[in-house]
Enzyme design. Structure first.
Site, PDB file in Angstrom:
ATOM      1  N   ARG A  23       0.823  -1.213   0.000  1.00  0.00           N
ATOM      2  CA  ARG A  23       0.000   0.000   0.000  1.00  0.00           C
ATOM      3  C   ARG A  23       0.857   1.262   0.000  1.00  0.00           C
ATOM      4  O   ARG A  23       0.514   2.254   0.644  1.00  0.00           O
ATOM      5  CB  ARG A  23      -0.946   0.023   1.207  1.00  0.00           C
ATOM      6  CG  ARG A  23      -1.956  -1.106   1.216  1.00  0.00           C
ATOM      7  CD  ARG A  23      -3.036  -0.854   0.191  1.00  0.00           C
ATOM      8  NE  ARG A  23      -4.049  -1.885   0.210  1.00  0.00           N
ATOM      9  CZ  ARG A  23      -5.263  -1.721   0.727  1.00  0.00           C
ATOM     10  NH1 ARG A  23      -5.615  -0.595   1.255  1.00  0.00           N
ATOM     11  NH2 ARG A  23      -6.127  -2.711   0.685  1.00  0.00           N
ATOM     12  N   ARG A  27      -3.656   6.652   0.567  1.00  0.00           N
ATOM     13  CA  ARG A  27      -4.167   7.854   1.249  1.00  0.00           C
ATOM     14  C   ARG A  27      -3.189   8.576   2.154  1.00  0.00           C
ATOM     15  O   ARG A  27      -3.421   9.717   2.520  1.00  0.00           O
ATOM     16  CB  ARG A  27      -5.394   7.471   2.079  1.00  0.00           C
ATOM     17  CG  ARG A  27      -6.627   7.315   1.227  1.00  0.00           C
ATOM     18  CD  ARG A  27      -7.733   6.715   2.019  1.00  0.00           C
ATOM     19  NE  ARG A  27      -7.314   5.400   2.499  1.00  0.00           N
ATOM     20  CZ  ARG A  27      -8.065   4.611   3.231  1.00  0.00           C
ATOM     21  NH1 ARG A  27      -9.256   4.990   3.600  1.00  0.00           N
ATOM     22  NH2 ARG A  27      -7.618   3.429   3.609  1.00  0.00           N
ATOM     23  N   ARG A  36      -7.634  11.745  -5.513  1.00  0.00           N
ATOM     24  CA  ARG A  36      -8.891  11.160  -5.029  1.00  0.00           C
ATOM     25  C   ARG A  36     -10.004  12.185  -4.830  1.00  0.00           C
ATOM     26  O   ARG A  36     -11.173  11.823  -4.832  1.00  0.00           O
ATOM     27  CB  ARG A  36      -8.641  10.380  -3.727  1.00  0.00           C
ATOM     28  CG  ARG A  36      -8.053   8.999  -3.944  1.00  0.00           C
ATOM     29  CD  ARG A  36      -9.081   7.986  -4.444  1.00  0.00           C
ATOM     30  NE  ARG A  36      -9.904   7.494  -3.350  1.00  0.00           N
ATOM     31  CZ  ARG A  36     -11.195   7.732  -3.186  1.00  0.00           C
ATOM     32  NH1 ARG A  36     -11.837   8.480  -4.045  1.00  0.00           N
ATOM     33  NH2 ARG A  36     -11.848   7.219  -2.174  1.00  0.00           N
ATOM     34  N   ASP A  72      -6.945  -2.959  -7.422  1.00  0.00           N
ATOM     35  CA  ASP A  72      -7.467  -3.587  -6.204  1.00  0.00           C
ATOM     36  C   ASP A  72      -7.704  -5.056  -6.489  1.00  0.00           C
ATOM     37  O   ASP A  72      -8.052  -5.417  -7.624  1.00  0.00           O
ATOM     38  CB  ASP A  72      -8.771  -2.920  -5.752  1.00  0.00           C
ATOM     39  CG  ASP A  72      -9.082  -3.301  -4.309  1.00  0.00           C
ATOM     40  OD1 ASP A  72      -8.607  -2.615  -3.386  1.00  0.00           O
ATOM     41  OD2 ASP A  72      -9.778  -4.319  -4.101  1.00  0.00           O
ATOM     42  N   TYR A 149     -14.743 -12.280   0.249  1.00  0.00           N
ATOM     43  CA  TYR A 149     -15.462 -11.043  -0.076  1.00  0.00           C
ATOM     44  C   TYR A 149     -16.783 -11.347  -0.762  1.00  0.00           C
ATOM     45  O   TYR A 149     -17.817 -10.738  -0.462  1.00  0.00           O
ATOM     46  CB  TYR A 149     -14.602 -10.134  -0.962  1.00  0.00           C
ATOM     47  CG  TYR A 149     -13.612  -9.321  -0.156  1.00  0.00           C
ATOM     48  CD1 TYR A 149     -14.040  -8.254   0.631  1.00  0.00           C
ATOM     49  CD2 TYR A 149     -12.263  -9.617  -0.158  1.00  0.00           C
ATOM     50  CE1 TYR A 149     -13.149  -7.514   1.396  1.00  0.00           C
ATOM     51  CE2 TYR A 149     -11.362  -8.890   0.594  1.00  0.00           C
ATOM     52  CZ  TYR A 149     -11.811  -7.834   1.371  1.00  0.00           C
ATOM     53  OH  TYR A 149     -10.930  -7.110   2.130  1.00  0.00           O
TER      54      TYR A 149
HETATM   55  O1  CP3 Z   1       0.234   0.740  -3.355  1.00  0.00           O
HETATM   56  C1  CP3 Z   1      -0.660  -0.101  -3.223  1.00  0.00           C
HETATM   57  O2  CP3 Z   1      -0.427  -1.189  -2.684  1.00  0.00           O
HETATM   58  C2  CP3 Z   1      -2.026   0.267  -3.707  1.00  0.00           C
HETATM   59  C3  CP3 Z   1      -2.737  -0.732  -4.551  1.00  0.00           C
HETATM   60  C4  CP3 Z   1      -3.701  -1.623  -3.776  1.00  0.00           C
HETATM   61  C5  CP3 Z   1      -5.033  -1.271  -3.414  1.00  0.00           C
HETATM   62  N1  CP3 Z   1      -5.640  -2.386  -2.898  1.00  0.00           N
HETATM   63  C6  CP3 Z   1      -5.691   0.039  -3.624  1.00  0.00           C
HETATM   64  C7  CP3 Z   1      -6.711   0.453  -2.628  1.00  0.00           C
HETATM   65  C8  CP3 Z   1      -3.493  -2.941  -3.393  1.00  0.00           C
HETATM   66  C9  CP3 Z   1      -2.223  -3.764  -3.503  1.00  0.00           C
HETATM   67  C10 CP3 Z   1      -4.719  -3.409  -2.841  1.00  0.00           C
HETATM   68  C11 CP3 Z   1      -4.904  -4.806  -2.400  1.00  0.00           C
HETATM   69  C12 CP3 Z   1      -6.064  -5.143  -1.566  1.00  0.00           C
HETATM   70  N2  CP3 Z   1      -7.333  -4.641  -1.634  1.00  0.00           N
HETATM   71  C13 CP3 Z   1      -6.054  -6.141  -0.573  1.00  0.00           C
HETATM   72  C14 CP3 Z   1      -4.889  -7.019  -0.224  1.00  0.00           C
HETATM   73  C15 CP3 Z   1      -3.909  -6.265   0.580  1.00  0.00           C
HETATM   74  C16 CP3 Z   1      -4.221  -6.210   2.023  1.00  0.00           C
HETATM   75  O3  CP3 Z   1      -4.398  -5.115   2.527  1.00  0.00           O
HETATM   76  O4  CP3 Z   1      -4.233  -7.289   2.641  1.00  0.00           O
HETATM   77  C17 CP3 Z   1      -7.332  -6.199   0.002  1.00  0.00           C
HETATM   78  C18 CP3 Z   1      -7.771  -7.089   1.133  1.00  0.00           C
HETATM   79  C19 CP3 Z   1      -8.129  -5.259  -0.691  1.00  0.00           C
HETATM   80  C20 CP3 Z   1      -9.572  -4.971  -0.481  1.00  0.00           C
HETATM   81  C21 CP3 Z   1      -9.747  -3.564  -0.086  1.00  0.00           C
HETATM   82  N3  CP3 Z   1      -9.726  -2.477  -0.970  1.00  0.00           N
HETATM   83  C22 CP3 Z   1      -9.990  -3.057   1.205  1.00  0.00           C
HETATM   84  C23 CP3 Z   1     -10.082  -3.903   2.468  1.00  0.00           C
HETATM   85  C24 CP3 Z   1     -10.130  -1.674   1.081  1.00  0.00           C
HETATM   86  C25 CP3 Z   1     -10.511  -0.705   2.140  1.00  0.00           C
HETATM   87  C26 CP3 Z   1      -9.428  -0.540   3.121  1.00  0.00           C
HETATM   88  C27 CP3 Z   1      -9.117   0.882   3.338  1.00  0.00           C
HETATM   89  O5  CP3 Z   1      -7.957   1.089   3.682  1.00  0.00           O
HETATM   90  O6  CP3 Z   1      -9.998   1.725   3.166  1.00  0.00           O
HETATM   91  C28 CP3 Z   1      -9.919  -1.316  -0.263  1.00  0.00           C
HETATM   92  C29 CP3 Z   1      -9.896   0.035  -0.828  1.00  0.00           C
HETATM   93  C30 CP3 Z   1      -8.577   0.475  -1.380  1.00  0.00           C
HETATM   94  N4  CP3 Z   1      -7.853  -0.246  -2.295  1.00  0.00           N
HETATM   95  C31 CP3 Z   1      -7.879   1.678  -1.084  1.00  0.00           C
HETATM   96  C32 CP3 Z   1      -6.720   1.683  -1.874  1.00  0.00           C
HETATM   97  C33 CP3 Z   1      -5.665   2.754  -1.962  1.00  0.00           C
HETATM   98  C34 CP3 Z   1      -8.322   2.781  -0.099  1.00  0.00           C
HETATM   99  C35 CP3 Z   1      -9.496   3.511  -0.583  1.00  0.00           C
HETATM  100  C36 CP3 Z   1      -9.294   4.817  -1.306  1.00  0.00           C
HETATM  101  O7  CP3 Z   1      -8.215   5.268  -1.703  1.00  0.00           O
HETATM  102  O8  CP3 Z   1     -10.334   5.411  -1.486  1.00  0.00           O
END
Ligand code: CP3
Length: 344
Positions: A23, A27, A36, A72, A149
């Site tokens: 990640r 954010r 965003r 994602d 999910y």
């Molecule tokens: O640099 C990076 O790693 C960003 C790329 C990335 C995202 N999601 C973008 C994202 C990656 C590698 C993921 C993987 C992901 N997504 C996982 C596996 C990694 C882990 O954390 O175990 C999982 C379980 C998800 C599902 C997911 N997507 C969740 C649980 C959430 C919400 C969590 C939160 O922090 O809000 C998301 C949304 C998401 N995916 C965000 C980002 C940057 C945050 C929301 C936003 O920017 O509006």
């Protein structure tokens, strides 16, 4: 030139420890929050230029060895007919979760090139934008985490729905896992063909399973994904959170690298691998919320435990927290580099 991260994934000696952070785009970066303000997460992912831009943001600030493509794990589910939303403060929500074998049958086929071409185009353009010795990481969700999910539909405290589906609907669960393993295998193959140097499979929720269930109902499907990728010749990373009790099994799934979280000291985790894999990790992401002294000590602890053994990729034990100050990342990466020059 073979990038440093690729060599470390293969367990080869490298001139420096490759470092990237799960990640790392997101954010905690003001420049990401700015993007965003005007675009949703799904808008960014549907636009190859925006995807490339946010993917490269952390590399402009920090001395990292890899760019992980901004996407994602849930993206492939949308063209399969799943109604997905990212709800602020709640995370991903699916409006039509899977509840029966007919729901599994109704999932539409996924075609990476047709459905997710912006991500693939961004991989190619990020590959040309980064230095030759940097890597581009593609990724996908592991079958079990995607199934969780799909069946839970939203946040869960105990994974009760997916676990009861596993025991009450074994045929439907098997059919779902088989579809998802095909989806992740084809999605990662397409990312490798687009230029990804390294491929990571996230099994974020596997740690909620006991070893017997993991071994009998899940392991073979993650193995299936790595089997499909073997002929691509790109190193693979397998990662699960909160899964010290599964380390032996996770290391048998066939990846080149196993990512571990912070729950075990990294040397102890590595000692438990039952296959010959490299290791990725494992700074506690909350260490980056501490003082500079605390960050440097925590990084030094990881590096000392590894003690120069080839096949270590420095990373966090899970994703960066949104409240992380970007300066903390600069300090952590500097601590990795200064540990190495002091050890040299
Ligand atoms: O640099 C990076 O790693 C960003 C790329 C990335 C995202 N999601 C973008 C994202 C990656 C590698 C993921 C993987 C992901 N997504 C996982 C596996 C990694 C882990 O954390 O175990 C999982 C379980 C998800 C599902 C997911 N997507 C969740 C649980 C959430 C919400 C969590 C939160 O922090 O809000 C998301 C949304 C998401 N995916 C965000 C980002 C940057 C945050 C929301 C936003 O920017 O509006």
């Amino acid at each position: 030139m073979t990038p440093c991260l690729v060599r470390a994934c293969r367990g080869e000696d490298t001139s420096r420890t490759p470092a990237w952070l799960m990640r790392q785009a997101g954010r905690y970066l003001p420049e990401y929050r700015k993007v965003r303000e005007a675009h949703s997460l799904l808008d960014i992912c549907a636009d190859s230029e925006l995807t490339s831009k946010v993917t490269l943001q952390p590399l402009e600030r920090f001395d990292l060895d890899a760019a992980i493509i901004f996407a994602d794990i849930l993206l492939p589910l949308v063209p399969m007919g799943i109604e997905l939303d990212f709800v602020p403060g709640k995370g991903p929500v699916i409006r039509n979760p899977i509840a029966s074998s007919s729901d599994v049958d109704a999932l539409r086929p996924f075609d990476p090139r047709e459905h997710l071409h912006p991500t693939l185009e961004a991989i190619s353009s990020v590959r040309s934008a980064v230095r030759h010795d940097s890597s581009v990481i593609g990724f996908a969700g592991a079958p079990f985490t995607l199934a969780s999910y799909l069946i839970e539909g939203g946040p869960t405290k105990n994974f009760g729905r997916v676990k009861s589906f596993m025991s009450n609907e074994p045929q439907a669960f098997l059919a779902l896992m088989t579809k998802l393993r095909d989806v992740s295998g084809r999605w990662l193959t397409a990312q490798a063909e687009a230029g990804a140097d390294v491929l990571q499979l996230f099994d974020t929720w596997a740690g909620w399973l006991d070893p017997v269930t993991y071994e009998s109902l899940v392991l073979e499907h993650s193995k299936g994904v790595f089997d499909v990728l073997k002929h691509m010749g790109r190193p693979t990373i397998h990662f699960a959170v909160g899964a010290p009790h599964l380390i032996e099994l996770l290391s048998q799934a066939g990846s080149d690298v196993l990512g571990v979280d912070w729950r075990l000291p990294i040397d102890e985790a590595w000692g438990r691998f039952s296959a010959d894999c490299a290791i990725q990790g494992n700074l506690d992401p909350t260490a980056l919320l501490g003082s500079e002294k605390h960050i440097r000590e925590a990084v030094r602890d990881v590096m000392q435990r590894v003690n120069g053994r080839p096949g270590h990729i420095f990373n966090l034990g899970h994703g960066m927290l949104p409240q992380t100050p970007p300066e903390a990342v600069t300090i952590a990466i500097d601590a990795v580099r200064s540990y190495e020059s002091a050890a040299a």
